[in-house]
Design a protein around this motif. Sequence first.
Motif, PDB file in Angstrom:
ATOM      1  N   LEU A 199       4.504 -57.692 127.155  1.00 38.98           N
ATOM      2  CA  LEU A 199       5.465 -58.614 127.771  1.00 38.98           C
ATOM      3  C   LEU A 199       5.601 -58.387 129.274  1.00 38.98           C
ATOM      4  CD1 LEU A 199       8.268 -58.865 125.041  1.00 38.98           C
ATOM      5  CD2 LEU A 199       6.415 -60.462 125.539  1.00 38.98           C
ATOM      6  N   ARG A 248      12.662 -61.295 128.634  1.00 44.91           N
ATOM      7  CA  ARG A 248      11.686 -61.098 129.720  1.00 44.91           C
ATOM      8  C   ARG A 248      11.575 -62.381 130.562  1.00 44.91           C
ATOM      9  NH1 ARG A 248      10.055 -57.730 133.334  1.00 44.91           N
ATOM     10  NH2 ARG A 248       8.015 -58.310 134.164  1.00 44.91           N
ATOM     11  N   LEU A 291      11.020 -61.626 124.192  1.00 45.81           N
ATOM     12  CA  LEU A 291      10.300 -62.598 125.026  1.00 45.81           C
ATOM     13  C   LEU A 291      11.313 -63.430 125.821  1.00 45.81           C
ATOM     14  CD1 LEU A 291       7.583 -63.956 125.729  1.00 45.81           C
ATOM     15  CD2 LEU A 291       7.883 -65.414 123.729  1.00 45.81           C
TER      16      LEU A 291
END
Length: 404
Positions: A182, A217, A214
């Motif tokens: 990631l 991020r 995800l």
Amino acid sequence: MKTLRQQFTEHVAQTSPSPLMIEVARAEGPYIWTPPSPEHPEGQRFFDLISGVSVSNVGHGRPEVVRAVQEQAAAYMHTMVYGEMVEAPQVRYASRLASLLPEKLQSIYFVNSGTEAVEGGLKLAKRATGRRRVVAFRNAYHGSTQGALSIMSSPEGDEWRAPFEPLLPEVDWLSFNDFEQLGRIDETTACVVVEPVQGEAGVRPATPSFLEALRQRCSEVGALMIFDEIQTGMGRTGSLFAFERYRVVPDILCVAKALGGGMPLGAFISSRETMSTLSHNPALGHITTFGGHPVCCAAGLAALEVLIENDLIAEVEPKGALYEELLAPHPAVKEIRRAGLLMAVELGSSEKMYRLMELFKERGILSDWFLFCDTAFRISPPLTITAGEVRASCRIVSDCLDEL
Ligand SMILES: Cc1ncc(COP(=O)(O)O)c(C=O)c1O
């Protein structure tokens, strides 16, 4: 006089050397019939366990949808390119979808197909962030036009993309469900495109913690998170959209397939603020003549109301579980991967899978394999299928499995 099948082969452009070649006479509920023949005087009946690849979620020939199409076609069809006229079916459908979506997904851009929804999503992300880099995932399928094809990744590597190069530059692929990668999403990333359940990889769901990481991020670095729910949307996995079950809200949602209730319709959906970037510098940042066609929107809205009024989405999980209960014990079945009524039945052998397809065709089962997984077969029937029909279709499937 050439038969219809001969004309099909000669004049309808072929997509592979081995099309199904099943002639369609009519379709109703979870069934498709061929025309009468000496072998099948009433026509051969097929259980549709594909739903036209996750399209016919309310079944074939649903009267409410047929009526909506007929009435809208009689009132008016195409009047003007998308985005200019106030057409009631389009406005009503957008408003109804918005009423079912979170605060940050209130602006709906209607297009014609899944791949165009992905194209629109990619363009929107680039325009809204001013960035160019796109991150996608290995074994993902997002469509076949050049932008969507650019972010496709198969286990065979570049085989699908290579003949069509050059495609989009600055694409990076991460491994699905791999937290370690990631960090490759950074301040240069315009967007990350992800299927919450990878369909063509053979039904591989993301883990909830992976999608949460995800999301985090993407928010940290200002990259837009695009969910491709073209296959998982409109109730297929047990909620209207799969993201609801993951408790993660994307910045852009791409939908198509079942969105049109059997008619061609797609959409990319975002916040009004993000979407507004497509309407200036340049204006007309995405143009479509037929996007949001009034007949398609009328059909889609009618299909959505069928799903809701009949509480069909709540029945998806028990029906999926019933398929699993009936098929998992069969000795030929190695594993079942499932998200609601989107299922991959793993046989562990492509030879067996192709043989099974022949048996299915003889016995009246419509199924197929997956673009990136030909050792498993697909079960994604209309969500309207009854428990009795689930059992009846499983009896035929099991008989065919017995013969492998
Ligand atoms: C996840 C996903 N995205 C995009 C597409 C492309 O949709 P369309 O064929 O309508 O362009 C598909 C089609 O199978 C799909 O499964």
